[in-house]
Design an enzyme around this catalytic site. Sequence first.
Site, PDB file in Angstrom:
ATOM      1  N   LEU A   1       0.933  -1.189   0.001  1.00 63.65           N
ATOM      2  CA  LEU A   1      -0.159   0.061   0.004  1.00 63.65           C
ATOM      3  C   LEU A   1       0.964   1.201  -0.039  1.00 63.65           C
ATOM      4  O   LEU A   1       0.543   2.108   0.638  1.00 63.65           O
ATOM      5  CB  LEU A   1      -0.841   0.060   1.015  1.00 63.65           C
ATOM      6  CG  LEU A   1      -1.863  -1.289   1.074  1.00 63.65           C
ATOM      7  CD1 LEU A   1      -2.988  -1.163   2.432  1.00 63.65           C
ATOM      8  CD2 LEU A   1      -2.644  -1.441  -0.228  1.00 63.65           C
ATOM      9  N   HIS A   2       1.897   1.341  -0.806  1.00 63.52           N
ATOM     10  CA  HIS A   2       2.869   2.389  -1.169  1.00 63.52           C
ATOM     11  C   HIS A   2       2.758   2.665  -2.633  1.00 63.52           C
ATOM     12  O   HIS A   2       3.760   2.786  -3.327  1.00 63.52           O
ATOM     13  CB  HIS A   2       4.315   2.031  -0.618  1.00 63.52           C
ATOM     14  CG  HIS A   2       4.592   1.781   0.546  1.00 63.52           C
ATOM     15  ND1 HIS A   2       5.511   1.227   1.090  1.00 63.52           N
ATOM     16  CD2 HIS A   2       3.840   2.196   1.682  1.00 63.52           C
ATOM     17  CE1 HIS A   2       5.370   1.121   2.388  1.00 63.52           C
ATOM     18  NE2 HIS A   2       4.455   1.620   3.029  1.00 63.52           N
ATOM     19  N   PRO A   3       1.463   3.006  -3.090  1.00 65.89           N
ATOM     20  CA  PRO A   3       1.375   2.993  -4.577  1.00 65.89           C
ATOM     21  C   PRO A   3       1.906   4.509  -5.224  1.00 65.89           C
ATOM     22  O   PRO A   3       1.835   5.384  -4.402  1.00 65.89           O
ATOM     23  CB  PRO A   3      -0.005   3.125  -4.841  1.00 65.89           C
ATOM     24  CG  PRO A   3      -0.907   3.622  -3.541  1.00 65.89           C
ATOM     25  CD  PRO A   3       0.236   3.110  -2.305  1.00 65.89           C
TER      26      PRO A   3
END
Length: 218
Positions: free
Chosen positions: A155-157
């Site tokens: 969840l580091h887009p």
Amino acid sequence: MGNRLQDHPFFYNVYALKREANSMKPAAGALVWTRSQSAAPGDLDLHISGTHLIDPKVSPTGGAIVLACAVTLPKSVGRLRLSSRDPRAEPDIRYNFFDDQNDLDRLVEAVQLSRRIGRSAPLLDVIDHEMAPGNTVDDGKALRANIVSNAAAYLHPTSTVPMGADSDPTAVVDAWGKVRGVEALRVVDASIIPDIPSAATNVTTIMVAERIAAKLSA
């Protein structure tokens, strides 16, 4: 726009704690950054985080610890598309994890390292058994298949609206977040980072935002 999506592929290596060590308080954590066998000089492309931050109900012993593994400099590139004009509709997100085989090779390497940590003292002294991928999964083809089936996003887009020079046809914004071809519109978030950083993206995004804000207020 949306053609250069990147995120850190993530895998949960989970251990049930022995009942005498499962108080789960205080929450503990540790981070390990290291380099894979194929890392470029100076790169730390593998990350293992150890934490108590997991629901103890998932463990048959009432407590668990996670050694979470990630490739912090992935090569695979995904894409993001709107599925509808309705702003409430979920977007179409294709991470394409492991589109570059080297990403899978390196995540396997990270999980093998985390398993060695989990099977070594002093951590071994408080571990009852490995829950995921589980002791029946060996370090060869079975582990690779398990990782592909259970990999998640960290969840580091980033990078769906990348910044770049005028000569870069894939760049959507300039160095100050200004959208090319659109008046009075800027984007200032992780989506404009042209390549995913090898760390959690919040600090990098804050730095980019403060730099652009300083430019606009000058």
